[in-house]
Design a protein around this motif. Sequence first.
Motif, PDB file in Angstrom:
ATOM      1  N   GLN A 127       0.848  -1.204   0.000  1.00 30.23           N
ATOM      2  CA  GLN A 127       0.000   0.000   0.000  1.00 30.23           C
ATOM      3  C   GLN A 127       0.875   1.243   0.000  1.00 30.23           C
ATOM      4  OE1 GLN A 127      -2.872   0.914   3.370  1.00 30.23           O
ATOM      5  NE2 GLN A 127      -1.348   2.566   3.507  1.00 30.23           N
ATOM      6  N   SER A 129       0.700   5.507  -1.573  1.00 29.34           N
ATOM      7  CA  SER A 129       0.026   6.528  -2.370  1.00 29.34           C
ATOM      8  C   SER A 129       1.023   7.083  -3.382  1.00 29.34           C
ATOM      9  CB  SER A 129      -0.453   7.647  -1.446  1.00 29.34           C
ATOM     10  OG  SER A 129       0.679   8.303  -0.884  1.00 29.34           O
ATOM     11  N   ARG A 131       1.639  10.071  -3.585  1.00 26.29           N
ATOM     12  CA  ARG A 131       2.374  11.051  -2.764  1.00 26.29           C
ATOM     13  C   ARG A 131       3.590  10.398  -2.131  1.00 26.29           C
ATOM     14  NH1 ARG A 131      -1.314  13.618   1.740  1.00 26.29           N
ATOM     15  NH2 ARG A 131      -1.775  11.417   1.991  1.00 26.29           N
ATOM     16  N   GLU A 132       3.409   9.199  -1.584  1.00 21.90           N
ATOM     17  CA  GLU A 132       4.542   8.504  -0.958  1.00 21.90           C
ATOM     18  C   GLU A 132       5.601   8.119  -1.989  1.00 21.90           C
ATOM     19  OE1 GLU A 132       1.789   5.801   0.962  1.00 21.90           O
ATOM     20  OE2 GLU A 132       2.736   6.218   2.893  1.00 21.90           O
ATOM     21  N   ASP A 165      -2.937   3.687  -3.644  1.00 22.39           N
ATOM     22  CA  ASP A 165      -3.618   4.493  -2.618  1.00 22.39           C
ATOM     23  C   ASP A 165      -3.689   5.970  -3.020  1.00 22.39           C
ATOM     24  OD1 ASP A 165      -2.977   5.159   0.920  1.00 22.39           O
ATOM     25  OD2 ASP A 165      -4.828   5.139  -0.261  1.00 22.39           O
ATOM     26  N   HIS A 166      -4.834   6.580  -2.706  1.00 27.01           N
ATOM     27  CA  HIS A 166      -5.028   8.010  -2.959  1.00 27.01           C
ATOM     28  C   HIS A 166      -4.685   8.382  -4.408  1.00 27.01           C
ATOM     29  CE1 HIS A 166      -6.335   9.568   0.865  1.00 27.01           C
ATOM     30  NE2 HIS A 166      -5.435   8.831   1.479  1.00 27.01           N
ATOM     31  N   GLU A 279      -9.602  13.005   2.843  1.00 26.84           N
ATOM     32  CA  GLU A 279      -8.566  14.043   2.864  1.00 26.84           C
ATOM     33  C   GLU A 279      -9.136  15.368   2.358  1.00 26.84           C
ATOM     34  OE1 GLU A 279      -4.588  13.518   1.941  1.00 26.84           O
ATOM     35  OE2 GLU A 279      -4.406  11.686   3.118  1.00 26.84           O
ATOM     36  N   LYS A 316      -1.590  12.398  11.262  1.00 24.94           N
ATOM     37  CA  LYS A 316      -0.598  11.358  10.975  1.00 24.94           C
ATOM     38  C   LYS A 316       0.190  10.964  12.229  1.00 24.94           C
ATOM     39  CE  LYS A 316      -1.793  11.298   6.732  1.00 24.94           C
ATOM     40  NZ  LYS A 316      -2.641  10.164   6.298  1.00 24.94           N
ATOM     41  N   GLY A 350      -4.860   5.594  10.026  1.00 18.16           N
ATOM     42  CA  GLY A 350      -5.216   4.712  11.145  1.00 18.16           C
ATOM     43  C   GLY A 350      -4.081   4.496  12.133  1.00 18.16           C
ATOM     44  N   LYS A 371      -6.007   1.746   7.524  1.00 20.47           N
ATOM     45  CA  LYS A 371      -4.751   2.036   6.833  1.00 20.47           C
ATOM     46  C   LYS A 371      -3.726   2.613   7.804  1.00 20.47           C
ATOM     47  CE  LYS A 371      -6.573   2.769   2.215  1.00 20.47           C
ATOM     48  NZ  LYS A 371      -6.356   3.443   0.926  1.00 20.47           N
ATOM     49  N   THR A 372      -2.526   2.051   7.706  1.00 21.14           N
ATOM     50  CA  THR A 372      -1.401   2.623   8.444  1.00 21.14           C
ATOM     51  C   THR A 372      -0.244   2.781   7.452  1.00 21.14           C
ATOM     52  OG1 THR A 372      -0.361   0.497   8.982  1.00 21.14           O
ATOM     53  CG2 THR A 372      -2.061   1.318  10.506  1.00 21.14           C
ATOM     54  N   ALA A 373       0.636   3.700   7.765  1.00 22.78           N
ATOM     55  CA  ALA A 373       1.856   3.819   6.964  1.00 22.78           C
ATOM     56  C   ALA A 373       2.919   4.552   7.785  1.00 22.78           C
ATOM     57  CB  ALA A 373       1.615   4.552   5.652  1.00 22.78           C
ATOM     58  N   TYR A 410       1.414  17.186   4.310  1.00 21.49           N
ATOM     59  CA  TYR A 410       0.511  16.575   5.296  1.00 21.49           C
ATOM     60  C   TYR A 410      -0.048  17.621   6.250  1.00 21.49           C
ATOM     61  CZ  TYR A 410       2.379  12.079   3.758  1.00 21.49           C
ATOM     62  OH  TYR A 410       2.730  10.994   3.004  1.00 21.49           O
ATOM     63  N   TYR A 447       9.704  12.350   6.151  1.00 16.81           N
ATOM     64  CA  TYR A 447      10.336  11.094   5.711  1.00 16.81           C
ATOM     65  C   TYR A 447      10.925  11.201   4.305  1.00 16.81           C
ATOM     66  CZ  TYR A 447       6.072  10.024   3.018  1.00 16.81           C
ATOM     67  OH  TYR A 447       5.020  10.064   2.133  1.00 16.81           O
TER      68      TYR A 447
HETATM   69  O1  LIG Z   1       1.097   9.091   3.461  1.00 13.40           O
HETATM   70  C1  LIG Z   1       0.296   8.740   2.580  1.00 13.40           C
HETATM   71  O2  LIG Z   1       0.096   9.333   1.501  1.00 13.40           O
HETATM   72  C2  LIG Z   1      -0.550   7.497   2.826  1.00 13.40           C
HETATM   73  O3  LIG Z   1       0.102   6.664   3.797  1.00 13.40           O
HETATM   74  C3  LIG Z   1      -1.953   7.871   3.359  1.00 13.40           C
HETATM   75  O4  LIG Z   1      -1.801   8.667   4.486  1.00 13.40           O
HETATM   76  C4  LIG Z   1      -2.723   6.599   3.649  1.00 13.40           C
HETATM   77  O5  LIG Z   1      -3.924   6.627   2.894  1.00 13.40           O
HETATM   78  C5  LIG Z   1      -3.088   6.454   5.075  1.00 13.40           C
HETATM   79  O6  LIG Z   1      -4.139   6.868   5.511  1.00 13.40           O
HETATM   80  C6  LIG Z   1      -2.089   5.800   5.959  1.00 13.40           C
HETATM   81  O7  LIG Z   1      -2.481   5.870   7.284  1.00 13.40           O
END
Ligand SMILES: O=C(O)[C@@H](O)[C@H](O)[C@H](O)C(=O)CO
Length: 494
Positions: A127, A129, A131-132, A165-166, A279, A316, A350, A371-373, A410, A447
């Motif tokens: 997973q 995005s 953006r990432e 994602d996104h 978002e 975040k 999340g 969702k976590t990241a 963010y 990051y």
């Molecule tokens: O940072 C991002 O672009 C993603 O990780 C985005 O925040 C993701 O959809 C998310 O909600 C992770 O917790």
Amino acid sequence: MNALIEAVRAGKVNDFSSEVIKVYTSSLTQVGDTTLLMVRTTEGKRLIVVGSGELFDQLQGEIVDGEKVAPLTHENRLIINQFLPYTAPQAFGTQVATMGLGDRLGIASPGHIQTIRGKDIRPVLAQQSIRELALTGRTYEDVLDAAAYAVLQEGYTDGYGADGDHLKKEEDIEYALRLGFTMLTLDCSENIDNTIESMSEAEIAAKYELLPASLRSRYEERYLQTAPNVPGATLAYTAEALKKDVLIYDAAINFMEAIYRKYIVTLDRAVDFEISIDETATPTSPEAHYLVANELRDRGVTIFSMAPRFCGEFQKGIDYIGDIAQFERELASHAAIAVHFEYKLSIHSGSDKFSVFPLIGQYTNGLFHIKTAGTNWLEAVRVVAKVNPTLYRRMHQFALDHFVEATAYYHVTTDINAIVPLSDVSDAQLPDYMEENNARQLLHITYGLLLQAKNEDGSRTFADEFFQTLADQEDTFAEGLRHHIGRHLELLGK
Ligand SMILES: O=C(O)[C@@H](O)[C@H](O)[C@H](O)C(=O)CO
């Protein structure tokens, strides 16, 4: 190397040969007459391939004493996907809980698999995005490769997902689908009119009157003249609220339908289609959630999950900020709406929302997508803070120097001045920064800047030492993820 495989089979993995630093015993896999075993050497991770047969012949690598040493390349991953289907991502549908475990580094998935294995939830390991990807300089091919090799390394055969994602642009949707992503998160934030929130009632009414009469009467008939009936949801439309929601979401609903018809319906494989309206500046009221969901169903759009923008703040890498009683009231309705329309509620950002996890598990009856990241990245930073204080201090200072730049990516309400100065913190205390919200967000949103920072000579300022530290501390990182993500799952009731 064959002796090494025999040693693994005999459970005597200590008989390492000289150049092997680590043997991943869970990776021992037999495919016809080909045997695979993943090891880490001084040159990095490799696949030891012995025997014969199609897989042996197709994998690219160097022959050493009649055996093949194969690098973990993109090409080899594609071959492994063909012979070992569980190493390719899959869609999960709406009847099993799923967790997005965004891995910005490409090294967290083994720890994620060790955490989630055997639980009543499935991992979306790949997973990221757009953006990432932009911030880390990675590609979706890299993301899939890392997840697939982690699945092979851990011998995880329960299935994993891959979430583009996104996604906002069609070319990004096409990119993810072309590579075989099994989940698409359509980010509708650019089609949601957030200006409406700041308008007066009179301005909203005037703007609403400019809409086609047929559209207005259709909405009014469906939401003012017909009371929604969703067991468990408290929904009450007023003419004013309906006008606002139509103006905010109508264009976004058209966008959702258009993408669904062009990309999802036409696919010859299952894809989990998620709608993201989280978002945006506008919190999603239960009434607005119902309106979007009802319009989608009326238009024949089937979704896997919906991510509303909850009341309060899902920022975040830190816990929920807001009135938990209000969150619970609205969550009950959001969850009931998801059940009514037969999809899962998706919880974005999340990471670390510990105070509301029990409520989420309760009101979704354990059937959710979360969702976590960022928190996974921060667990890697925590390892650096523990074992490489000099590197951590350099990263922390760089983050402070570039924080304002990072806030473009963010939404956070970090108080930089509340962060204890590095000079006041001993090396032993550095990991404590990962327990403090402001420091967590400082390191979280920077990051990309940290990973892509370059010195004047073009060398990478932090990344090489960062990844070497994490490679040397592979078990420490995995243990940190098992503990931290394990806490997420425990509080979610998994
Ligand atoms: O940072 C991002 O672009 C993603 O990780 C985005 O925040 C993701 O959809 C998310 O909600 C992770 O917790």
